[in-house]
Design a protein around this motif. Structure first.
Motif, short mmCIF file in Angstrom:
data_model
loop_
_atom_site.label_atom_id
_atom_site.label_comp_id
_atom_site.label_asym_id
_atom_site.label_seq_id
_atom_site.Cartn_x
_atom_site.Cartn_y
_atom_site.Cartn_z
N TYR A 25 39.99 -37.43 1.39
CA TYR A 25 40.43 -36.52 0.34
C TYR A 25 40.58 -35.11 0.91
O TYR A 25 39.71 -34.63 1.63
N LYS A 26 41.67 -34.48 0.55
CA LYS A 26 41.92 -33.10 0.96
C LYS A 26 41.35 -32.18 -0.11
O LYS A 26 41.71 -32.28 -1.28
N VAL A 27 40.45 -31.30 0.31
CA VAL A 27 39.81 -30.37 -0.60
C VAL A 27 40.20 -28.94 -0.20
O VAL A 27 39.89 -28.49 0.90
N GLY A 28 40.92 -28.28 -1.09
CA GLY A 28 41.28 -26.89 -0.87
C GLY A 28 40.14 -26.00 -1.33
O GLY A 28 39.56 -26.24 -2.38
N TYR A 29 39.82 -25.01 -0.53
CA TYR A 29 38.76 -24.11 -0.97
C TYR A 29 39.28 -22.67 -1.03
O TYR A 29 40.14 -22.25 -0.27
N PHE A 30 38.73 -21.95 -2.01
CA PHE A 30 39.04 -20.55 -2.23
C PHE A 30 37.80 -19.74 -1.90
O PHE A 30 36.71 -20.10 -2.33
N ILE A 31 37.97 -18.67 -1.16
CA ILE A 31 36.87 -17.75 -0.91
C ILE A 31 37.11 -16.55 -1.81
O ILE A 31 38.12 -15.87 -1.69
N GLY A 32 36.19 -16.33 -2.74
CA GLY A 32 36.37 -15.30 -3.75
C GLY A 32 36.42 -13.89 -3.22
O GLY A 32 36.99 -13.01 -3.85
N SER A 33 35.84 -13.65 -2.06
CA SER A 33 35.86 -12.33 -1.46
C SER A 33 37.09 -12.18 -0.57
O SER A 33 37.48 -13.12 0.13
N LEU A 68 29.60 -19.16 4.36
CA LEU A 68 29.18 -20.33 3.58
C LEU A 68 30.28 -21.39 3.57
O LEU A 68 30.00 -22.58 3.74
N ALA A 69 31.52 -20.99 3.38
CA ALA A 69 32.63 -21.95 3.38
C ALA A 69 32.73 -22.67 4.72
O ALA A 69 32.96 -23.89 4.76
N LYS A 70 32.57 -21.95 5.81
CA LYS A 70 32.60 -22.58 7.13
C LYS A 70 31.46 -23.59 7.27
O LYS A 70 31.64 -24.68 7.83
N ALA A 71 30.30 -23.23 6.75
CA ALA A 71 29.15 -24.15 6.81
C ALA A 71 29.44 -25.41 6.00
O ALA A 71 29.15 -26.52 6.45
N LEU A 72 30.01 -25.24 4.82
CA LEU A 72 30.30 -26.39 3.97
C LEU A 72 31.32 -27.31 4.65
O LEU A 72 31.21 -28.54 4.57
N ALA A 73 32.31 -26.73 5.31
CA ALA A 73 33.30 -27.55 6.03
C ALA A 73 32.63 -28.33 7.16
O ALA A 73 32.96 -29.51 7.38
N ARG A 74 31.67 -27.72 7.83
CA ARG A 74 30.95 -28.41 8.92
C ARG A 74 30.07 -29.53 8.39
O ARG A 74 29.86 -30.54 9.06
N LEU A 75 29.50 -29.32 7.19
CA LEU A 75 28.55 -30.28 6.64
C LEU A 75 29.19 -31.34 5.75
O LEU A 75 28.51 -32.26 5.30
N ALA A 76 30.47 -31.22 5.50
CA ALA A 76 31.15 -32.15 4.59
C ALA A 76 31.19 -33.56 5.18
O ALA A 76 31.29 -33.73 6.40
N PRO A 77 31.12 -34.57 4.32
CA PRO A 77 31.28 -35.93 4.81
C PRO A 77 32.65 -36.09 5.47
O PRO A 77 33.60 -35.37 5.15
N SER A 78 32.76 -37.03 6.38
CA SER A 78 34.01 -37.20 7.14
C SER A 78 35.18 -37.55 6.23
O SER A 78 36.34 -37.35 6.62
N GLU A 79 34.92 -38.03 5.03
CA GLU A 79 36.00 -38.39 4.10
C GLU A 79 36.65 -37.16 3.46
O GLU A 79 37.68 -37.28 2.81
N LEU A 80 36.03 -36.00 3.61
CA LEU A 80 36.59 -34.77 3.04
C LEU A 80 37.21 -33.92 4.14
O LEU A 80 36.56 -33.60 5.14
N GLN A 81 38.45 -33.54 3.93
CA GLN A 81 39.14 -32.61 4.82
C GLN A 81 39.25 -31.29 4.07
O GLN A 81 39.99 -31.19 3.09
N LEU A 82 38.51 -30.28 4.52
CA LEU A 82 38.53 -28.97 3.85
C LEU A 82 39.57 -28.05 4.48
O LEU A 82 39.65 -27.94 5.71
N VAL A 83 40.36 -27.41 3.62
CA VAL A 83 41.37 -26.46 4.06
C VAL A 83 41.29 -25.23 3.16
O VAL A 83 41.20 -25.35 1.94
N GLU A 84 41.32 -24.06 3.77
CA GLU A 84 41.29 -22.84 2.97
C GLU A 84 42.64 -22.61 2.31
O GLU A 84 43.69 -22.79 2.93
N ILE A 85 42.60 -22.21 1.05
CA ILE A 85 43.78 -21.75 0.34
C ILE A 85 43.60 -20.25 0.17
O ILE A 85 42.85 -19.80 -0.70
#
Length: 190
Positions: A4-12, A22-39
């Protein structure tokens, strides 16, 4: 197993934001089934209804980036006990024009970090209210208000404290399970 592709927003909008860490940490810790990409949200002009007849290219690309994702993650600070203005502006762009709401039926998670002891609890509460109005199914069973202390997360997203690393890893596992549940009931394109 499905991914699953998960787009993330950084509010700052700050390049040195603790929520970017924190967003970088979450991307590192995400299960392999999640692909995190910044929007990214920083290049969006201030939203005005005057744009509804013809969105600028940056806003069209922003809405397409959301459409290309299976789920969303909001990583936000709290400014003056509220949602940061840039994040609210991005939500306004994504939810307009009327009838073309990019958040409808898109599973979402909310998390944030602050040096304060209550983390970003007030901003998250307000953000959840806005996302509910935007018809975005929200992960509610795991709330995450991270009190950021110096050295907790390195600039490249390594969490230095074991309990926090375990908590954030669990949060991402729960987000994965939530996205799977929502998309099982509300498949994309339905």
């Amino acid at each position: 197993m499905a991914s699953y592709k998960v787009g993330y927003f950084i509010g700052s909008l700050s390049s040195t934001s603790i929520n970017r860490r924190l967003a970088k940490a979450l991307a590192r810790l995400a299960p392999s089934e999640l692909q995190l990409v910044e929007i990214p949200i920083k290049d969006l002009p201030l939203y005005s209804q005057d744009y509804d007849a013809q969105f600028p290219p940056v806003a069209l690309a922003f809405k397409q980036a959301i459409a290309d994702c299976d789920g969303l993650l909001f990583v936000t600070p709290e400014f003056n006990r509220s949602i940061p203005g840039g994040l609210k502006n991005a939500i306004d762009w994504a939810s307009r024009p009327w009838g073309q709401n990019s958040f409808a039926r898109k599973p979402s998670g909310v998390i944030g970090a602050s040096p304060g002891s209550i983390g970003t609890a007030v901003a998250q509460s307000q953000l959840r209210s806005v996302l509910c109005f935007c018809n975005s199914p929200l992960m509610n069973n795991v709330e995450a208000y991270i009190q950021f202390t110096d050295g907790l997360i390195t600039e490249d997203g390594e969490v230095t404290e074991a309990r926090t690393r375990e908590f954030l890893s669990n949060y991402m596992q729960e987000l994965h399970a939530f996205i799977v549940r929502v998309l099982t009931v509300l498949p994309r394109g339905s």
